[in-house]
Design an enzyme around this catalytic site. Structure first.
Site, PDB file in Angstrom:
ATOM      1  N   ASN A  47      42.905  49.237  35.761  1.00  0.00           N
ATOM      2  CA  ASN A  47      42.726  47.805  36.058  1.00  0.00           C
ATOM      3  C   ASN A  47      41.913  47.145  34.957  1.00  0.00           C
ATOM      4  O   ASN A  47      41.091  47.797  34.303  1.00  0.00           O
ATOM      5  CB  ASN A  47      41.982  47.661  37.393  1.00  0.00           C
ATOM      6  CG  ASN A  47      41.833  46.208  37.824  1.00  0.00           C
ATOM      7  OD1 ASN A  47      42.745  45.401  37.659  1.00  0.00           O
ATOM      8  ND2 ASN A  47      40.675  45.863  38.364  1.00  0.00           N
ATOM      9  N   HIS A  52      39.222  43.947  34.532  1.00  0.00           N
ATOM     10  CA  HIS A  52      38.376  43.089  35.366  1.00  0.00           C
ATOM     11  C   HIS A  52      37.546  42.188  34.455  1.00  0.00           C
ATOM     12  O   HIS A  52      36.962  42.666  33.475  1.00  0.00           O
ATOM     13  CB  HIS A  52      37.455  43.963  36.228  1.00  0.00           C
ATOM     14  CG  HIS A  52      36.579  43.156  37.132  1.00  0.00           C
ATOM     15  ND1 HIS A  52      37.051  42.580  38.293  1.00  0.00           N
ATOM     16  CD2 HIS A  52      35.278  42.794  37.025  1.00  0.00           C
ATOM     17  CE1 HIS A  52      36.066  41.906  38.872  1.00  0.00           C
ATOM     18  NE2 HIS A  52      34.984  42.027  38.120  1.00  0.00           N
ATOM     19  N   SER A  99      36.235  44.418  31.301  1.00  0.00           N
ATOM     20  CA  SER A  99      36.207  45.882  31.371  1.00  0.00           C
ATOM     21  C   SER A  99      37.586  46.403  31.761  1.00  0.00           C
ATOM     22  O   SER A  99      38.272  45.798  32.589  1.00  0.00           O
ATOM     23  CB  SER A  99      35.236  46.343  32.474  1.00  0.00           C
ATOM     24  OG  SER A  99      33.956  45.790  32.302  1.00  0.00           O
ATOM     25  N   ASP A 130      36.601  47.707  42.265  1.00  0.00           N
ATOM     26  CA  ASP A 130      35.992  47.456  40.944  1.00  0.00           C
ATOM     27  C   ASP A 130      34.881  48.447  40.598  1.00  0.00           C
ATOM     28  O   ASP A 130      33.900  48.093  39.930  1.00  0.00           O
ATOM     29  CB  ASP A 130      35.438  46.016  40.865  1.00  0.00           C
ATOM     30  CG  ASP A 130      36.519  44.972  41.023  1.00  0.00           C
ATOM     31  OD1 ASP A 130      37.668  45.253  40.672  1.00  0.00           O
ATOM     32  OD2 ASP A 130      36.210  43.862  41.505  1.00  0.00           O
TER      33      ASP A 130
HETATM   34  C1  GRF Z   1      42.502  38.464  34.523  1.00  0.00           C
HETATM   35  O1  GRF Z   1      41.346  37.731  34.307  1.00  0.00           O
HETATM   36  C2  GRF Z   1      42.172  39.872  34.954  1.00  0.00           C
HETATM   37  O2  GRF Z   1      41.018  40.366  34.354  1.00  0.00           O
HETATM   38  C3  GRF Z   1      41.943  39.694  36.440  1.00  0.00           C
HETATM   39  O3  GRF Z   1      42.927  38.776  36.836  1.00  0.00           O
HETATM   40  C4  GRF Z   1      43.265  37.948  35.728  1.00  0.00           C
HETATM   41  C5  GRF Z   1      44.744  38.053  35.547  1.00  0.00           C
HETATM   42  O4  GRF Z   1      45.209  37.152  34.591  1.00  0.00           O
HETATM   43  N1  GRF Z   1      41.987  40.964  37.109  1.00  0.00           N
HETATM   44  P1  GRF Z   1      46.707  37.191  34.104  1.00  0.00           P
HETATM   45  O5  GRF Z   1      47.579  37.102  35.363  1.00  0.00           O
HETATM   46  O6  GRF Z   1      46.945  38.487  33.373  1.00  0.00           O
HETATM   47  O7  GRF Z   1      46.889  35.993  33.222  1.00  0.00           O
END
Ligand code: GRF
Length: 208
Positions: A102, A104, A131, A140
């Site tokens: 993932n 984050h 991260s 997370d």
């Molecule tokens: C990103 O900020 C990611 O870190 C978080 O959700 C957002 C997704 O953005 N988990 P996108 O859909 O890839 O534009």
């Protein structure tokens, strides 16, 4: 790759693959929403797209079971979450342990959960970032292996900070995947290994 919305990380990954900067293949994109903007990037790249709508599965376990079935059709080495807005059951996470990744938008373990940019500003943090981590049962909280730091500027609001972090996320996710694709980084017996040795602190990339 699992998404729920905009899909800008998916787009960045597809662009990196196309440009030869990332040696990987996206087998399929699964969205939890029909209207996820990110689906268009997969469709344009002729990648299989599937939608598994949360509304059709009132029980989380049933959703995750169906999701697992869909993913297994493609036999992926890794399952990437990028803005997938669902909390996964422990059973699902266990099935893909060590292969579920993932991104984050914070310097974990700081600011788990949502609204990270707003909270970074509310808490007057000098440094924010993003991260990439292996996913474990607790939200997370899985081992982080790559981070990028983004300074919070005096004039920042949540939107401006989010935009700068997002730009860095796109580089970060690509680099994280290349480390995994190269075999430099891996997961063994519940531990992250970097060049064959246990990784105790996340690696950092410079904000570009
Ligand atoms: C990103 O900020 C990611 O870190 C978080 O959700 C957002 C997704 O953005 N988990 P996108 O859909 O890839 O534009």
């Amino acid at each position: 790759m699992l998404i729920s919305g905009r899909g800008s990380n998916l787009k960045a990954i597809l662009q990196a693959i196309e440009a030869g900067r990332l040696h990987a293949r996206v087998e399929a994109v699964i969205s939890s929403r029909h209207d996820a903007g990110g689906l268009q990037y997969a469709q344009r790249a002729a990648i299989d797209t599937l939608v598994l709508d949360g509304c059709d599965y009132p029980r989380r376990e049933d959703y995750d079971h169906a999701l697992q079935g869909l993913i297994e059709r493609f036999k992926p080495d890794l399952v990437l979450l990028a803005g997938f807005m669902r909390i996964l059951t422990a059973g699902f996470v266990r099935q893909f342990r060590g292969r579920l990744i993932n991104i984050h938008p914070s310097l974990l373990p700081q600011l788990r959960g949502l609204r990270t940019h707003e909270r970074a500003i509310e808490q007057a943090l000098p440094m924010h970032g993003a991260s990439v981590h292996f996913v474990t049962e607790e939200l997370d909280s899985g081992p982080v292996f790559l981070q990028v730091r983004v300074p919070v500027l005096a004039e920042d609001d949540a939107a401006s900070l989010a935009a700068r972090v997002l730009q860095q996320e796109h580089r970060l996710y690509v680099q994280a995947l290349q480390l995994l694709a190269d075999g430099q980084l891996g997961w063994k017996d519940g531990q992250v290994l970097y060049q064959g040795q246990p990784l105790h602190e996340p690696l950092q990339i410079n904000a570009g």
